[in-house]
Design a protein around this motif. Structure first.
Motif, PDB file in Angstrom:
ATOM      1  N   TYR A   1      57.178  15.447  26.693  1.00 10.65           N
ATOM      2  CA  TYR A   1      55.749  15.076  26.157  1.00 10.65           C
ATOM      3  C   TYR A   1      55.690  13.783  25.263  1.00 10.65           C
ATOM      4  CZ  TYR A   1      51.267  15.412  24.010  1.00 10.65           C
ATOM      5  OH  TYR A   1      49.825  15.070  23.544  1.00 10.65           O
TER       6      TYR A   1
ATOM      7  N   TYR B   1      42.168  13.500  26.296  1.00  7.88           N
ATOM      8  CA  TYR B   1      42.109  14.161  25.405  1.00  7.88           C
ATOM      9  C   TYR B   1      40.912  14.482  24.844  1.00  7.88           C
ATOM     10  CZ  TYR B   1      47.054  12.937  24.869  1.00  7.88           C
ATOM     11  OH  TYR B   1      48.408  13.205  24.828  1.00  7.88           O
TER      12      TYR B   1
ATOM     13  N   THR C   1      42.152   0.423  17.018  1.00  7.18           N
ATOM     14  CA  THR C   1      41.343   1.386  16.599  1.00  7.18           C
ATOM     15  C   THR C   1      40.136   0.667  15.832  1.00  7.18           C
ATOM     16  OG1 THR C   1      43.259   2.528  16.153  1.00  7.18           O
ATOM     17  CG2 THR C   1      41.204   3.517  15.635  1.00  7.18           C
TER      18      THR C   1
ATOM     19  N   ALA D   1      53.345  22.395  17.944  1.00  8.94           N
ATOM     20  CA  ALA D   1      52.249  21.432  17.540  1.00  8.94           C
ATOM     21  C   ALA D   1      52.966  20.407  16.860  1.00  8.94           C
ATOM     22  CB  ALA D   1      51.469  22.331  16.320  1.00  8.94           C
ATOM     23  N   GLN D   2      54.359  20.664  16.586  1.00  5.29           N
ATOM     24  CA  GLN D   2      55.085  19.605  15.821  1.00  5.29           C
ATOM     25  C   GLN D   2      55.574  18.522  16.782  1.00  5.29           C
ATOM     26  OE1 GLN D   2      57.298  21.674  12.284  1.00  5.29           O
ATOM     27  NE2 GLN D   2      57.721  22.789  14.232  1.00  5.29           N
TER      28      GLN D   2
ATOM     29  N   ARG E   1      48.335   3.508  20.872  1.00  7.56           N
ATOM     30  CA  ARG E   1      47.498   2.596  20.354  1.00  7.56           C
ATOM     31  C   ARG E   1      46.289   3.248  19.655  1.00  7.56           C
ATOM     32  NH1 ARG E   1      44.858   0.923  26.337  1.00  7.56           N
ATOM     33  NH2 ARG E   1      44.944   3.283  27.109  1.00  7.56           N
ATOM     34  N   LEU E   2      45.869   4.369  20.056  1.00  4.54           N
ATOM     35  CA  LEU E   2      44.620   5.120  19.085  1.00  4.54           C
ATOM     36  C   LEU E   2      45.277   6.010  18.362  1.00  4.54           C
ATOM     37  CD1 LEU E   2      42.455   5.624  22.359  1.00  4.54           C
ATOM     38  CD2 LEU E   2      42.389   3.978  20.432  1.00  4.54           C
ATOM     39  N   ALA E   3      46.279   6.867  18.624  1.00  2.00           N
ATOM     40  CA  ALA E   3      46.795   7.811  17.698  1.00  2.00           C
ATOM     41  C   ALA E   3      47.216   7.244  16.124  1.00  2.00           C
ATOM     42  CB  ALA E   3      47.944   8.416  18.176  1.00  2.00           C
TER      43      ALA E   3
ATOM     44  N   LYS F   1      42.389  12.046  16.593  1.00  2.93           N
ATOM     45  CA  LYS F   1      43.782  11.236  16.288  1.00  2.93           C
ATOM     46  C   LYS F   1      44.438  12.058  17.736  1.00  2.93           C
ATOM     47  CE  LYS F   1      43.364   8.552  13.334  1.00  2.93           C
ATOM     48  NZ  LYS F   1      42.779   7.163  13.502  1.00  2.93           N
ATOM     49  N   MET F   2      43.803  13.066  18.379  1.00  7.60           N
ATOM     50  CA  MET F   2      44.252  13.507  19.735  1.00  7.60           C
ATOM     51  C   MET F   2      45.579  14.415  19.279  1.00  7.60           C
ATOM     52  SD  MET F   2      43.785  10.134  22.084  1.00  7.60           S
ATOM     53  CE  MET F   2      44.822   8.955  21.076  1.00  7.60           C
ATOM     54  N   ARG F   3      45.740  14.959  18.243  1.00 10.80           N
ATOM     55  CA  ARG F   3      46.543  15.864  17.786  1.00 10.80           C
ATOM     56  C   ARG F   3      46.015  17.375  17.704  1.00 10.80           C
ATOM     57  NH1 ARG F   3      51.850  13.530  14.881  1.00 10.80           N
ATOM     58  NH2 ARG F   3      51.639  11.405  15.689  1.00 10.80           N
TER      59      ARG F   3
ATOM     60  N   PRO G   1      38.356   9.799  21.028  1.00 14.63           N
ATOM     61  CA  PRO G   1      38.507   8.674  20.213  1.00 14.63           C
ATOM     62  C   PRO G   1      37.777   7.369  20.455  1.00 14.63           C
ATOM     63  CG  PRO G   1      40.402   9.252  21.763  1.00 14.63           C
ATOM     64  CD  PRO G   1      39.541   9.993  21.964  1.00 14.63           C
ATOM     65  N   THR G   2      37.087   7.316  21.743  1.00 12.73           N
ATOM     66  CA  THR G   2      36.524   5.930  21.886  1.00 12.73           C
ATOM     67  C   THR G   2      35.271   6.158  21.965  1.00 12.73           C
ATOM     68  OG1 THR G   2      36.732   6.470  24.418  1.00 12.73           O
ATOM     69  CG2 THR G   2      38.672   5.396  23.169  1.00 12.73           C
TER      70      THR G   2
ATOM     71  N   PRO H   1      50.388  11.684  22.129  1.00 11.62           N
ATOM     72  CA  PRO H   1      49.040  10.852  22.543  1.00 11.62           C
ATOM     73  C   PRO H   1      49.208   9.541  22.479  1.00 11.62           C
ATOM     74  CG  PRO H   1      48.794  12.044  20.352  1.00 11.62           C
ATOM     75  CD  PRO H   1      50.216  12.296  20.792  1.00 11.62           C
ATOM     76  N   PRO H   2      48.453   8.688  23.326  1.00  7.39           N
ATOM     77  CA  PRO H   2      48.662   7.406  23.458  1.00  7.39           C
ATOM     78  C   PRO H   2      48.801   6.569  22.036  1.00  7.39           C
ATOM     79  CG  PRO H   2      46.865   7.934  24.783  1.00  7.39           C
ATOM     80  CD  PRO H   2      47.449   9.099  23.903  1.00  7.39           C
TER      81      PRO H   2
ATOM     82  N   LEU I   1      41.719   8.926  29.174  1.00  8.20           N
ATOM     83  CA  LEU I   1      42.965   9.263  28.298  1.00  8.20           C
ATOM     84  C   LEU I   1      43.480  10.743  28.770  1.00  8.20           C
ATOM     85  CD1 LEU I   1      41.813   7.586  25.153  1.00  8.20           C
ATOM     86  CD2 LEU I   1      43.525   6.728  26.498  1.00  8.20           C
TER      87      LEU I   1
ATOM     88  N   TRP J   1      58.513  17.590  20.707  1.00  7.11           N
ATOM     89  CA  TRP J   1      58.103  17.155  22.061  1.00  7.11           C
ATOM     90  C   TRP J   1      58.700  16.513  22.799  1.00  7.11           C
ATOM     91  CZ3 TRP J   1      52.728  14.373  19.442  1.00  7.11           C
ATOM     92  CH2 TRP J   1      52.394  15.555  19.013  1.00  7.11           C
TER      93      TRP J   1
ATOM     94  N   ALA K   1      47.539  20.054  16.079  1.00  7.96           N
ATOM     95  CA  ALA K   1      47.462  20.583  15.071  1.00  7.96           C
ATOM     96  C   ALA K   1      46.541  20.273  13.886  1.00  7.96           C
ATOM     97  CB  ALA K   1      48.632  20.194  14.424  1.00  7.96           C
TER      98      ALA K   1
END
Lengths: 539, 173
Positions: free
Chosen positions: B165, A194, A2, B155-156, B171-173, A73-75, A200-201, B168-169, A192, B160, A77
């Protein structure tokens, strides 16, 4: 990893960008500029860069926060409350249509799925003929499209589609239905999947990483977490915009106010917030059309389950489309629809899938094997498709009343049928339309019979939208349009509207690129008229 | 199922009235700051009873684990509500006010005794009726419960695994 992704927002702030987070205000403030722009999305971002490069002082005010790649952060929530209007749960007045709209710096362009279409020619032809917009032609708009596409990095996406999009391509091909590849506004995309949670990039060339930074580098001021409350009118002129500072969560007023004074005001808050601001301001409305004819591309959804893994969360969310069903009938005939695929992520999918309990849980357990398809109904071209109306709730907030009628339900039924047929042709084991009375159908024959008989009603049929358009229609005729072909609000001398609310109908295509090109043209005209010199181009 | 259908027919247009009254009552009897949403008392009990029906098939069978899951799902619902605009929070408060109000609960859900003793079958039956109810308001009330509970659940990250699921990847999350 990151740490190695450069963050253009952090870098800009270090260079000394003028950014004011209104949630931090300890007292009321008044700021002044040549132009105040409400909204930092597709229309506001393009306008900000052109006006700032043309030598005008500019303030951009945004209701959402300034976030950037390091925050994404691709979440779901975190992303929905931070980056979307009403936590991605904005709805029409009767709650029958869920509306996805961005609310952060960059607006919807920060969270959209990158689909980049020029305005379809049949739509432009309709605008020329029915709405007196002589400029609405491929020839006249081409230079603006070229400029916008260059600025936002629109490219042919040469990577193979993900399975979720490939289903649409394969199934349609089996049925002799033409599909095309969707162009995308990305540079160095990591594929990705997302995009809807912020890139994120920084690959997506949204307003967040293109025009807004350029405007700030040219001296513009960005105010965030401030809600445009009302324009203060003096006769036919606006002398200031009163804004409410929000708290750090962006939900409640902090108690502080901002007054933004300017020679000219550009309203670009999107097709719900823009008419709502003008209504709250009691802007004169001689045509009686303010807030009316608001369109959504009401969107139907069909899920399908395959033997192979689809993993609809991974890879470029939208890369294949079909316009086949836009061309079956004339543009002003029964509703046509564009077919695309949506990205599948757990929260959005779980709330979109009908039913509850074990039935819902069973569908979710097959998540990895699920594919999704969308049909966007092209609304606004037929007398039975007048769209909705933005009005004010008791608390002054804007809300869209969009009644769903039989004409629309006819389109919905045909769209659900088309999607199921394509999904079965692509090898689906079962297909389940997003509809409370639908089951998982095991064959096209069963699906055809059952879907044709499904009752189509508000809430029972799931309807969504990510494309809000109209409500401040541009029209050559002052009796039909609140905005003139130069983007000027007709009844106020120093107000322009630069966003999707200008559209006199829906488009029949994802709107970002049309907003870019149209507002580039309008902002250039505005800059020239305010400075007396030709406008500067987008970088 | 049949009993609650009859109940609905009897209720008719009273539903809208009850929803407003439920909200007003709830706001009047709860001394929270006007714009700060809190789920407590009967409203929390209602959600605690309804969520297992909506999440049936996703919740763990082990009672202790199930209880923990429910608790965190309900906290997540509450957090999600607080992220909504004040006008929407008020609508949600109206809905929970209605569910907390004893006569309205009996009339609209057919749940005879308190929420604590309501069983999943009974709750599933009224949810089934609400989702395709002839009154749009009841359908939208169902939609709100559906979206709040299922949205909060999925969402939690803890949910998952069960749906395959990977999140998310990394390396970036």
């Amino acid at each position: 990893m990151t740490a190695r992704i450069p963050d253009p927002i952090a870098a800009g702030l270090q260079r000394g960008w003028k950014v004011l987070d209104a949630s931090t205000l300890a007292q009321d403030r008044t700021l002044e500029a040549d132009v105040v722009i409400v909204g930092s999305g597709a229309g506001g971002g393009i306008s900000a860069e052109i006006l700032a490069r043309s030598g005008l002082s500019v303030i951009v005010v945004e209701e959402g926060p300034l976030k950037s790649s390091r925050d994404f952060k691709m979440r779901e929530a975190e992303a929905y409350p931070q980056l979307y209007q009403e936590s991605a749960a904005r709805k029409t007045a009767d709650k029958a249509i869920n509306i996805l709209q961005g609310r952060a710096v960059g607006g919807s362009t920060t969270v959209n799925w990158t689909s980049s279409f020029r305005t379809p020619e049949p739509t432009l032809a309709w605008w020329r003929r029915q709405h007196g917009l002589a400029f609405a032609s491929n020839d006249e708009l081409a230079p603006w499209f070229v400029m916008a596409e260059r600025r936002t990095g629109v490219i042919d996406w040469l990577v193979d589609p993900n399975q979720n999009n490939d289903v649409l391509r394969r199934g349609a091909a089996k049925l002799g239905i033409a599909t095309g590849a969707i162009r995308r506004n990305v540079q160095g995309c990591w594929n990705l999947g997302y995009c809807g949670m912020g890139c994120p990039t920084n690959a997506k060339q949204s307003m967040l990483v293109t025009t807004i930074p350029a405007a700030l580098d040219n001296g513009a001021t960005l105010v965030t977490r401030a809600r445009a409350e009302r324009l203060r009118l003096r006769g036919q002129m606006v002398d200031e915009l009163v804004c409410t500072a929000l708290d750090a969560d962006g939900v409640l007023p902090s108690g502080r106010q901002l007054r933004l004074r300017a020679r000219h005001f550009v309203v670009a808050g999107g097709a719900i917030n823009t008419p709502a601001l003008l209504l709250r301001s009691r802007a004169p409305d001689p045509s009686g059309q303010l807030g009316k004819r608001t369109f959504l591309h009401p969107t139907l959804i069909s899920a399908a389950f395959y033997d192979q893994r689809v993993e609809g969360w991974a890879g470029a969310p939208q890369s294949v489309y079909s316009d086949h069903f836009l061309d079956v009938d004339p543009i002003d005939g029964p509703l046509g629809y564009k077919l695309e695929a949506p990205p599948l992520h757990p929260l959005l999918l779980a709330t979109t899938m009908s039913g509850f309990g074990e039935q819902h849980a069973a569908a979710m357990r097959d998540f990895a094997h699920m594919g999704g398809m969308l049909a966007l109904l092209r609304d606004g071209f037929h007398a039975e498709s007048p769209g909705g109306e933005v009005r004010l709730r008791a608390d002054g907030g804007g809300e869209l009343d969009y009644p769903l009628n039989d004409f629309l339900w006819d389109g919905a039924r045909r769209a659900l049928l088309s999607m199921a047929e394509i999904q079965f042709a692509a090898g689906a084991r079962t297909v389940q339309p997003a509809h409370e009375k639908a089951q998982r159908y095991r064959s096209w024959a069963e699906a055809r019979r059952e879907i044709a008989a499904l009752p189509q009603r508000a809430h029972v049929t799931r309807v969504a939208s990510a494309h809000v358009m109209g409500g401040c229609a541009m029209d050559g005729d002052e009796r039909r349009g609140v905005v003139d072909p130069a983007g000027r609000y007709r009844a106020l001398a120093n107000v322009s509207v630069h966003d999707g609310s200008l559209f006199p109908t829906s488009l029949g295509a994802n709107p970002q690129l049309t907003i870019y090109a149209l507002t580039a043209r309008l902002a250039s005209g505005l800059a020239a008229s305010l400075t007396g010199r030709p406008a500067a181009a987008l970088a | 199922m049949r009993t609650s259908r009859r109940t609905f027919l009897a209720v008719g247009g009273l539903a809208a009235l009850a929803l407003g009254a439920g909200g007003a009552w709830y706001r009047a009897t709860h001394d929270t700051e006007p714009q700060r949403f809190a789920l407590d008392g009967e409203a929390r009990a209602a959600l605690h009873a309804i969520a297992p029906a909506i999440l049936d098939g996703a919740l763990a069978n082990d009672p202790a684990r199930r209880e923990r899951q429910l608790g965190s799902a309900i906290d997540a619902v509450e957090a999600a509500i607080r992220g909504l605009p004040p006008a929407t929070q008020e609508e949600v408060q109206d809905l929970f006010g209605l569910l907390a109000l004893r006569p309205a609960r009996r009339l609209l859900t057919g749940v005879p005794t308190g929420w604590e003793s309501a069983d999943i079958a009974h709750i599933s039956a009224f949810l089934q009726e609400w989702r395709v109810h002839r009154f749009a308001m009841m359908r939208s009330a169902y939609g709100a419960l559906h979206d709040l509970v299922l949205g909060a659940w999925y969402a939690q990250p803890a949910s998952w695994d069960a749906i395959g699921y990977p999140g998310p990847p990394q390396r970036l999350a």
